[in-house]
Structures are given as C-alpha cells and as structure tokens.
Scaffold this active site. Sequence first.
Site, PDB file in Angstrom:
ATOM      1  N   ASP A   1       0.808  -1.228   0.000  1.00  0.00           N
ATOM      2  CA  ASP A   1       0.000   0.000   0.000  1.00  0.00           C
ATOM      3  C   ASP A   1       0.837   1.271   0.000  1.00  0.00           C
ATOM      4  O   ASP A   1       0.442   2.304   0.553  1.00  0.00           O
ATOM      5  CB  ASP A   1      -0.974   0.009   1.200  1.00  0.00           C
ATOM      6  CG  ASP A   1      -1.846  -1.216   1.222  1.00  0.00           C
ATOM      7  OD1 ASP A   1      -2.216  -1.687   0.130  1.00  0.00           O
ATOM      8  OD2 ASP A   1      -2.158  -1.713   2.318  1.00  0.00           O
TER       9      ASP A   1
ATOM     10  N   LYS B   1       1.744   2.018  -5.137  1.00  0.00           N
ATOM     11  CA  LYS B   1       2.254   1.438  -6.395  1.00  0.00           C
ATOM     12  C   LYS B   1       1.304   1.703  -7.555  1.00  0.00           C
ATOM     13  O   LYS B   1       1.732   2.042  -8.656  1.00  0.00           O
ATOM     14  CB  LYS B   1       2.447  -0.083  -6.231  1.00  0.00           C
ATOM     15  CG  LYS B   1       3.467  -0.457  -5.174  1.00  0.00           C
ATOM     16  CD  LYS B   1       3.537  -1.957  -4.941  1.00  0.00           C
ATOM     17  CE  LYS B   1       2.307  -2.548  -4.309  1.00  0.00           C
ATOM     18  NZ  LYS B   1       2.033  -2.150  -2.922  1.00  0.00           N
TER      19      LYS B   1
ATOM     20  N   GLY C   1      -4.586  -4.437  -3.729  1.00  0.00           N
ATOM     21  CA  GLY C   1      -5.586  -3.418  -4.047  1.00  0.00           C
ATOM     22  C   GLY C   1      -4.816  -2.178  -4.453  1.00  0.00           C
ATOM     23  O   GLY C   1      -4.155  -1.570  -3.623  1.00  0.00           O
ATOM     24  N   HIS C   2      -4.833  -1.868  -5.734  1.00  0.00           N
ATOM     25  CA  HIS C   2      -4.033  -0.750  -6.248  1.00  0.00           C
ATOM     26  C   HIS C   2      -4.965   0.367  -6.711  1.00  0.00           C
ATOM     27  O   HIS C   2      -5.824   0.150  -7.572  1.00  0.00           O
ATOM     28  CB  HIS C   2      -3.138  -1.228  -7.396  1.00  0.00           C
ATOM     29  CG  HIS C   2      -2.107  -2.236  -6.964  1.00  0.00           C
ATOM     30  ND1 HIS C   2      -1.224  -2.832  -7.815  1.00  0.00           N
ATOM     31  CD2 HIS C   2      -1.825  -2.743  -5.729  1.00  0.00           C
ATOM     32  CE1 HIS C   2      -0.442  -3.661  -7.132  1.00  0.00           C
ATOM     33  NE2 HIS C   2      -0.798  -3.628  -5.872  1.00  0.00           N
TER      34      HIS C   2
ATOM     35  N   GLN D   1       1.937  -6.157  -3.124  1.00  0.00           N
ATOM     36  CA  GLN D   1       2.391  -6.245  -1.731  1.00  0.00           C
ATOM     37  C   GLN D   1       3.665  -5.403  -1.546  1.00  0.00           C
ATOM     38  O   GLN D   1       3.823  -4.423  -2.241  1.00  0.00           O
ATOM     39  CB  GLN D   1       2.604  -7.704  -1.285  1.00  0.00           C
ATOM     40  CG  GLN D   1       1.319  -8.497  -1.134  1.00  0.00           C
ATOM     41  CD  GLN D   1       0.737  -8.991  -2.444  1.00  0.00           C
ATOM     42  OE1 GLN D   1       1.408  -9.656  -3.228  1.00  0.00           O
ATOM     43  NE2 GLN D   1      -0.518  -8.702  -2.704  1.00  0.00           N
TER      44      GLN D   1
HETATM   45  P1  GDP Z   1      -0.827   0.209  -3.558  1.00  0.00           P
HETATM   46  O1  GDP Z   1      -1.408  -1.053  -3.051  1.00  0.00           O
HETATM   47  O2  GDP Z   1       0.642   0.303  -3.314  1.00  0.00           O
HETATM   48  O3  GDP Z   1      -1.184   0.483  -4.989  1.00  0.00           O
HETATM   49  O4  GDP Z   1      -1.479   1.378  -2.696  1.00  0.00           O
HETATM   50  P2  GDP Z   1      -3.038   1.528  -2.314  1.00  0.00           P
HETATM   51  O5  GDP Z   1      -3.767   1.986  -3.495  1.00  0.00           O
HETATM   52  O6  GDP Z   1      -3.520   0.311  -1.613  1.00  0.00           O
HETATM   53  O7  GDP Z   1      -2.940   2.638  -1.196  1.00  0.00           O
HETATM   54  C1  GDP Z   1      -2.415   3.899  -1.434  1.00  0.00           C
HETATM   55  C2  GDP Z   1      -3.509   4.936  -1.112  1.00  0.00           C
HETATM   56  O8  GDP Z   1      -2.929   6.220  -1.058  1.00  0.00           O
HETATM   57  C3  GDP Z   1      -4.568   5.023  -2.187  1.00  0.00           C
HETATM   58  O9  GDP Z   1      -5.775   5.392  -1.578  1.00  0.00           O
HETATM   59  C4  GDP Z   1      -4.055   6.138  -3.107  1.00  0.00           C
HETATM   60  O10 GDP Z   1      -5.101   6.804  -3.797  1.00  0.00           O
HETATM   61  C5  GDP Z   1      -3.435   7.052  -2.076  1.00  0.00           C
HETATM   62  N1  GDP Z   1      -2.284   7.840  -2.559  1.00  0.00           N
HETATM   63  C6  GDP Z   1      -1.287   7.474  -3.405  1.00  0.00           C
HETATM   64  N2  GDP Z   1      -0.356   8.455  -3.482  1.00  0.00           N
HETATM   65  C7  GDP Z   1      -0.767   9.437  -2.657  1.00  0.00           C
HETATM   66  C8  GDP Z   1      -0.219  10.704  -2.267  1.00  0.00           C
HETATM   67  O11 GDP Z   1       0.863  11.108  -2.673  1.00  0.00           O
HETATM   68  N3  GDP Z   1      -0.928  11.441  -1.362  1.00  0.00           N
HETATM   69  C9  GDP Z   1      -2.130  11.020  -0.842  1.00  0.00           C
HETATM   70  N4  GDP Z   1      -2.743  11.810   0.016  1.00  0.00           N
HETATM   71  N5  GDP Z   1      -2.669   9.843  -1.192  1.00  0.00           N
HETATM   72  C10 GDP Z   1      -1.995   9.054  -2.066  1.00  0.00           C
HETATM   73  P1  IMO Z   2      -0.925  -4.272  -2.169  1.00  0.00           P
HETATM   74  O1  IMO Z   2      -0.483  -4.846  -3.480  1.00  0.00           O
HETATM   75  C1  IMO Z   2      -0.969  -4.650   2.197  1.00  0.00           C
HETATM   76  C2  IMO Z   2      -1.040  -8.707   3.839  1.00  0.00           C
HETATM   77  C3  IMO Z   2      -2.294  -9.122   4.567  1.00  0.00           C
HETATM   78  C4  IMO Z   2      -1.718 -10.086   5.590  1.00  0.00           C
HETATM   79  C5  IMO Z   2      -0.602 -10.775   4.806  1.00  0.00           C
HETATM   80  C6  IMO Z   2      -0.978 -12.126   4.204  1.00  0.00           C
HETATM   81  O2  IMO Z   2      -2.233  -3.575  -2.220  1.00  0.00           O
HETATM   82  O3  IMO Z   2       0.162  -3.478  -1.531  1.00  0.00           O
HETATM   83  P2  IMO Z   2      -2.506 -12.855   2.150  1.00  0.00           P
HETATM   84  O4  IMO Z   2      -3.964 -12.630   1.883  1.00  0.00           O
HETATM   85  O5  IMO Z   2      -1.609 -12.316   1.100  1.00  0.00           O
HETATM   86  O6  IMO Z   2      -2.197 -14.285   2.482  1.00  0.00           O
HETATM   87  O7  IMO Z   2      -2.218 -12.027   3.511  1.00  0.00           O
HETATM   88  O8  IMO Z   2      -0.256  -9.882   3.757  1.00  0.00           O
HETATM   89  N1  IMO Z   2      -1.251  -8.209   2.464  1.00  0.00           N
HETATM   90  C7  IMO Z   2      -1.192  -6.914   2.117  1.00  0.00           C
HETATM   91  N2  IMO Z   2      -1.004  -5.818   2.863  1.00  0.00           N
HETATM   92  N3  IMO Z   2      -1.082  -4.538   0.852  1.00  0.00           N
HETATM   93  C8  IMO Z   2      -1.228  -5.637   0.090  1.00  0.00           C
HETATM   94  O9  IMO Z   2      -1.216  -5.595  -1.265  1.00  0.00           O
HETATM   95  C9  IMO Z   2      -1.336  -6.892   0.707  1.00  0.00           C
HETATM   96  N4  IMO Z   2      -1.509  -8.160   0.267  1.00  0.00           N
HETATM   97  C10 IMO Z   2      -1.444  -8.946   1.346  1.00  0.00           C
HETATM   98  O10 IMO Z   2      -2.927  -8.020   5.192  1.00  0.00           O
HETATM   99  O11 IMO Z   2      -1.115  -9.367   6.646  1.00  0.00           O
HETATM  100 MG    MG Z   3      -2.916  -1.704  -1.787  1.00  0.00          MG
END
Ligand code: GDP
Ligand code: IMO
Ligand code: MG
Length: 429
Positions: free
Chosen positions: A13, A16, A40-41, A224
């Site tokens: 998170d 990416k 979840g991206h 991840q």
């Molecule tokens: P990922 O799994 O690495 O793709 O990241 P996620 O999408 O799960 O979580 C990142 C969260 O931060 C999302 O809600 C994005 O919309 C948000 N986000 C990404 N870059 C920024 C930033 O520079 N500032 C803020 N405030 N939010 C951001």
């Molecule tokens: P993105 O790509 C954050 C965490 C879960 C749990 C552990 C194992 O959005 O960054 P799993 O279901 O993979 O067997 O769970 O890994 N986890 C993540 N945490 N971002 C993710 O993906 C994750 N994918 C798995 O919360 O601790």
């Molecule tokens: Mg994510």
Amino acid sequence: MGNFVIIGTQWGDEGKGKIVDLLAEYADFVVRFQGGNNAGHTMVVNGEKFISHLVPSGILQNKTCFIGNGVVVDPEVLISEIKYLQSKGVDVSPKYLRLSEKAQVIMPYHKSLDHAREARKGDNKIGTTGRGIGPCYEDKASRVGIRFVELLKPKTFAETVRTVLDEKNYQLKHYFGVETVDAEAVIKQYLEYAEFLAPYIADTSVEIMVGIKQLKSVLFEGAQGTHLDIDHGTYPYVTSSSTVSGNACCGSGVGPKDIDGVIGIVKAYTTRVGAGPFPTELLDETGDYMQSKGAEFGATTGRRRRCGWLDMVILNNAARLNGLTGVVLTKMDVLGGIETLKICTAYNYNGKILETVPTDLEILAQCVPVYEEMPGWDEDISTIKEFKDLPLNAKRYIKRIEELSRVPVDIVSVGPGREETIIINNPFV
Ligand code: GDP
Ligand code: IMO
Ligand code: MG
C-alpha cells in the site's frame, strides 16, 4: 525507454497503483508477476477512483497489460474486474489484457481453507485477506494446482478437481469442521469462467519477449511489499509469494538482462495491514493523524491500516534486496502539519545498535527505534509541481532520505491524483 520493475519497499500500500498508472504513459506493456487479488491498487484519474486487484494498473493508459505466470488468479474476480472496467468505458479486450496460461487458478476450496485456517489460529492469525492466496500457492508448490492451460481442457480439469477435492474436503470436514465444496458445482461454474477468459489466455512470456525484441518498454508492477515477501519478509507474517524485484523475471518469464532498473515505492511514513511486527508503529495521536489524513484503510479489505514513522532500516533492507536504482516517495502531503518528524535510522536491541532487520521475530519485537528528528512544515503541498517550490523542511526530509538510503528520489507524490506529482527525474526519458 527501458524496462523497469516497480515494487513496494515496506508492507504494501505504498502507492504502487498510482505510480504504475502515472509511468505507464511511457511504457508499452505493464506486467503483474506475483500475488493475486490480495492486492488493491488505487488510481485516481480526473477525480475518478479505480481500484484494481488483478488487472495491471496500466489499463487506464491503454497499454497492453499482462497477468504473468507468477500470479494466482481468481477467475470470478478477474471477470468482474474486466466487466467493471468495461462499464467505465475502459478497453479491456484481449488486445489489451493477456493472461498467462501458466498462472495458477484460485479455487473455492483455497478460499475456504484460508478462512478456516485463520479462524483456527485465533489470536495468532496472520490477518490474511482471505482471498485463498496462501492455499493456492501451496498447491502450486505441491504440484496439485490448476493452471489456466488445464482450465481450458474440460475433461482434464474436471478429473483434477474431483481428485483434489477428495483430499481438500476431508481436511475441511474432519480437521476444520467446516462446509465441504461440491465438485460438480465448481466444475460447471469454472468451465463457464474458462469460456469467458479463453480469448485472453496465452503464452505471455513469449508475447512479452516479442515486444522486448521490438524495443517496447515494459513496466513490471509488483504487488504487496518487500517486507511481506515469503523469504525476506517478517515471516510468518508475510504473504505467500516472492514480492522482491528478482521475481519480476521468474513471475513473467523474462531474463534478468532485460531489466534496466528497479524503482522502489516508499510511503513517506509507514503502514501495515494485518498482524506482524512493526517497530516504528505509533499508537498515539500522531499515528491517528496519519491514519485519518492519509485515509489509511485497506483497498482490498477495508481494514484500518496501522501507521508509524518512516523506518530507514526497513528501507535500506529493501534497497539491498531489490537493487533499487530509484525511489518514488509517496504521500508526502500527509506529513504536513506535524511539528516534528521522526526518521528511524537504526534499532536499539538491548543496548546494541542494529542497522539491519533481525530475522528472529522475538529479537525484532524487542527492538526500540533510534530516531532522528526533523522540523516539519505546515503548508499544503498538494498543488506543487516542482521540487524547488516545496517548503524547505520538506526538501530537507527528501534529501535526508536520499542520504540515508543512497538511492535518488526520482518522483515525489503529493496527492492521490495522477497530476499531483513532482517529477525530479523520469526514469523512462
Ligand atoms: P498500492 O497497493 O501500493 O497500490 O497502494 P493503495 O492503493 O492500496 O494505497 C495507497 C492509497 O494512497 C490510495 O488510496 C491512493 O489513492 C493514495 N495515494 C497514493 N499516493 C498518494 C499521495 O501522494 N498522497 C495522498 N494523500 N494519497 C496518495
Ligand atoms: P498491495 O499490493 C498490504 C497482507 C495481509 C496479511 C498478509 C498475508 O495492495 O500493496 P494474504 O492474503 O496475502 O495471504 O495475507 O499480507 N497483504 C497486504 N497488505 N497490501 C497488500 O497488497 C497486501 N496483500 C497482502 O494483510 O497481513
Ligand atoms: Mg494496496
């Protein structure tokens, strides 16, 4: 030009999805190489939010997207994601989305086992996403998994499901005491999925290589983060795949000489979802401030993310494990308004200073972060487009990260939107 791997450096998170969507403008192909719909991206384009779990984050830029052999794919989720994107007017035809025939299929019994195991572990649970990721990778390793190539052969598929379910149902019923899975219903449902997905399924390694030979640029999208890696993460509080850059090759069928650089995504602070050690975690109002200002809720499960200070021991571990050539610093805007910022530079373990992450989780649990303090800034930086216009203390924070990691910060993200970005050095140009 070139082929770059984008990976998360912390516990997922990091942002990416936003950065892959942004940089996909310069790429021809975007490839997912591991994980599944545990990811979840999030992408925010013209104020509209998209969350992708399986389809690579290059799809909104009309790039050819590949789901590589190293990914575990729940066909039901993939189909609903394709339909959702199509309903938003995105072209997700087989021209733009390719699915490896070697990718493993997540089956209903993988999800049942994931839930049953977590429930049985009680307080010691990993906090998985419950998507069947671990059990699917287990079956791959023990050679009873089902790949898309087999899903396309009804007779072979049906026979395998019946055989595998013999064992799985015994386990579900007699060990976990939960409901069993009906083989015939699963076979019928999955053969319908197969029909829908058939035009997307291909030998993606060959197709990616054809592109590379034509000098197309490839972006490999990690899911991840480094510290959720099955080998190098905080085991057993990890996911079940290799999340580091080296796996971009293995999980997509490309050789290492075709990789030109590795970009590590670093959140300006740290978050973690699920259980496991987190040395710089803040259980105070600063942690709450980050959680609420950063809207730190899981994009897959909606769980509240744990928050804490930036940890350079973790980041330097990621720099070494991935061979980082550049860093993208995200969510810098969230740190605005905090009077004094802290960066963890080492761990104190019973008086001993550690600069690397201890493998033994009992030791890690006793590590106390050693902090360096820096003054913060109050200004809203989300509309800033150039590094030179950032408040002085924000520039100092970025420069300090470069000094401590010895990796250049190429991009700074100051908001969720594609345009809320400061590009210092675009690796593609
Ligand atoms: P990922 O799994 O690495 O793709 O990241 P996620 O999408 O799960 O979580 C990142 C969260 O931060 C999302 O809600 C994005 O919309 C948000 N986000 C990404 N870059 C920024 C930033 O520079 N500032 C803020 N405030 N939010 C951001
Ligand atoms: P993105 O790509 C954050 C965490 C879960 C749990 C552990 C194992 O959005 O960054 P799993 O279901 O993979 O067997 O769970 O890994 N986890 C993540 N945490 N971002 C993710 O993906 C994750 N994918 C798995 O919360 O601790
Ligand atoms: Mg994510």
